[in-house]
Scaffold this motif. Structure first.
Motif, PDB file in Angstrom:
ATOM      1  N   LEU A 178       0.852  -1.187   0.000  1.00  0.00           N
ATOM      2  CA  LEU A 178       0.000   0.000   0.000  1.00  0.00           C
ATOM      3  C   LEU A 178       0.887   1.236   0.000  1.00  0.00           C
ATOM      4  CD1 LEU A 178      -2.350  -1.262   2.821  1.00  0.00           C
ATOM      5  CD2 LEU A 178      -2.751  -1.431   0.370  1.00  0.00           C
ATOM      6  N   GLY A 179       0.817   2.006  -1.068  1.00  0.00           N
ATOM      7  CA  GLY A 179       1.668   3.190  -1.171  1.00  0.00           C
ATOM      8  C   GLY A 179       1.091   4.393  -0.436  1.00  0.00           C
ATOM      9  N   SER A 180       1.749   5.531  -0.634  1.00  0.00           N
ATOM     10  CA  SER A 180       1.377   6.810   0.003  1.00  0.00           C
ATOM     11  C   SER A 180      -0.116   7.046   0.116  1.00  0.00           C
ATOM     12  CB  SER A 180       1.923   7.976  -0.823  1.00  0.00           C
ATOM     13  OG  SER A 180       3.175   8.350  -0.374  1.00  0.00           O
ATOM     14  N   GLY A 181      -0.633   7.132   1.343  1.00  0.00           N
ATOM     15  CA  GLY A 181      -2.013   7.531   1.547  1.00  0.00           C
ATOM     16  C   GLY A 181      -3.044   6.534   1.021  1.00  0.00           C
ATOM     17  N   LEU A 182      -2.621   5.353   0.595  1.00  0.00           N
ATOM     18  CA  LEU A 182      -3.572   4.396   0.019  1.00  0.00           C
ATOM     19  C   LEU A 182      -3.914   3.298   1.011  1.00  0.00           C
ATOM     20  CD1 LEU A 182      -2.130   4.082  -3.597  1.00  0.00           C
ATOM     21  CD2 LEU A 182      -3.606   5.832  -2.626  1.00  0.00           C
ATOM     22  N   GLY A 183      -4.167   3.720   2.216  1.00  0.00           N
ATOM     23  CA  GLY A 183      -4.420   2.751   3.274  1.00  0.00           C
ATOM     24  C   GLY A 183      -5.824   2.173   3.282  1.00  0.00           C
ATOM     25  N   GLY A 184      -6.670   2.558   2.311  1.00  0.00           N
ATOM     26  CA  GLY A 184      -8.076   2.156   2.305  1.00  0.00           C
ATOM     27  C   GLY A 184      -8.303   0.656   2.436  1.00  0.00           C
ATOM     28  N   LEU A 185      -7.408  -0.130   1.881  1.00  0.00           N
ATOM     29  CA  LEU A 185      -7.605  -1.580   1.922  1.00  0.00           C
ATOM     30  C   LEU A 185      -7.491  -2.136   3.338  1.00  0.00           C
ATOM     31  CD1 LEU A 185      -5.824  -3.039  -1.225  1.00  0.00           C
ATOM     32  CD2 LEU A 185      -8.258  -2.893  -0.752  1.00  0.00           C
ATOM     33  N   VAL A 186      -6.798  -1.401   4.179  1.00  0.00           N
ATOM     34  CA  VAL A 186      -6.666  -1.833   5.567  1.00  0.00           C
ATOM     35  C   VAL A 186      -8.047  -1.961   6.221  1.00  0.00           C
ATOM     36  CG1 VAL A 186      -5.818  -1.095   7.843  1.00  0.00           C
ATOM     37  CG2 VAL A 186      -4.346  -0.884   5.851  1.00  0.00           C
ATOM     38  N   ASP A 187      -8.988  -1.111   5.796  1.00  0.00           N
ATOM     39  CA  ASP A 187     -10.339  -1.167   6.363  1.00  0.00           C
ATOM     40  C   ASP A 187     -11.199  -2.255   5.728  1.00  0.00           C
ATOM     41  OD1 ASP A 187      -9.645   1.104   7.835  1.00  0.00           O
ATOM     42  OD2 ASP A 187     -10.217   2.421   6.170  1.00  0.00           O
ATOM     43  N   VAL A 188     -10.788  -2.722   4.569  1.00  0.00           N
ATOM     44  CA  VAL A 188     -11.578  -3.721   3.846  1.00  0.00           C
ATOM     45  C   VAL A 188     -11.140  -5.137   4.204  1.00  0.00           C
ATOM     46  CG1 VAL A 188     -12.308  -4.474   1.543  1.00  0.00           C
ATOM     47  CG2 VAL A 188     -11.778  -2.065   1.941  1.00  0.00           C
TER      48      VAL A 188
END
Ligand code: HPA
Length: 273
Positions: free
Chosen positions: A28-38
């Protein structure tokens, strides 16, 4: 301890901390943490607890390894990545990819924030990476080659797997996302480019520029993994009115587009061939 043995040690440690056999590795690159919630997290281990892992230092990068499931697919995710400009060696910063492969991952997914040189790109665009140019001053495969990890002279004619690219394009269409494809140039950083450098990058065939990804992709290809990569365009480098670029603006643009990219990648993993 040589590289191969260190990979084995780290892999054994992770296996003893999870019941999952991950099929897909995700950076997960810069600021792309969205998958952590999925992701349905089973185990999350801070990098400083993982033997042989370097420690993340950059603002906006959390720094933990997550083992879990996306849909029914077991995955291992790096929340926070290592960059060459931070001072890590190529071997250090690509070590996690070696471990992903040793854990059984057949596929690597990478995301990043990038500057856009293609005239059609706008801030916030999602661009699927179809090829790359290595402009970093080193190669992660330099030095003695361990044949157990991959061949001395890896083929690089298809660094990004065309089947995954086609599947992601189809998913994007289904999700109503307007995605583009492009060539990513990996530079050393940490300065953003000068106007002249952005123009030069365009001339040599790059659509995107960023400070990561290229070494990890080389190591994944060396290990025989299929790679899928996507960039979020966070700044535009080729207009005459080029403004000053700040890390804060890059993070803000990446965060704004992150949910769309996360949705795309989550579905790609679910339908992974
Ligand atoms: N250049 C290099 N790296 C980057 C950029 C850029 O314009 N934007 C985000 N990462």
């Amino acid at each position: 301890m040589n590289l191969f043995d260190r990979i084995q040690k780290t892999t054994e440690f992770l296996r003893s901390n999870t019941t999952l056999s991950p099929r897909v590795g995700i950076i997960l690159g810069s600021g792309l943490g969205g998958l952590v919630d999925v992701v349905k997290t089973e185990t999350a281990i801070p990098y400083d607890k993982v033997p042989n892992f370097p420690k993340s230092t950059v603002e906006g990068h959390a720094g933990k390894l997550i083992l879990g499931k996306l849909g029914e697919v077991p995955v291992v995710m790096m929340a926070g990545r290592f960059h060459y400009y931070e001072g890590y060696s190529m071997e250090e910063l690509t070590f996690p990819v070696r471990v992903m492969k040793a854990l059984g991952c057949e596929c690597l997914i990478v995301s990043n924030a990038a500057g856009g040189m293609h005239p059609d790109y706008r801030v916030g665009d999602i661009v699927l990476i179809r090829d790359q140019i290595n402009l970093q001053p080193e190669q992660p495969l330099r030095g003695p080659n361990d044949e157990r990890l991959g061949p001395r002279f890896p083929d690089m004619s298809e660094p990004f797997n065309l089947q995954l690219l086609a599947l992601a394009t189809e998913i994007a269409r289904e999700q109503g996302l307007d995605v583009k494809t492009g060539v990513y140039a990996g530079v050393q950083g940490p300065c953003f480019e000068t106007r002249a450098e952005y123009r030069w990058l365009r001339v040599i065939g790059a659509d995107l520029v960023g400070m990561s990804t290229v070494p990890e992709v080389i190591v994944a290809v060396h290990g025989g993994m299929k790679v899928f990569g996507a960039s979020i365009v966070t700044d535009i480098g080729i207009r005459d009115e080029l403004n000053k670029i700040t890390h804060e603006e890059v993070l803000a643009a990446a965060n704004a587009a992150a949910p769309r990219l996360a949705g795309l990648v989550a579905e790609l993993v679910r339908r992974m061939p």
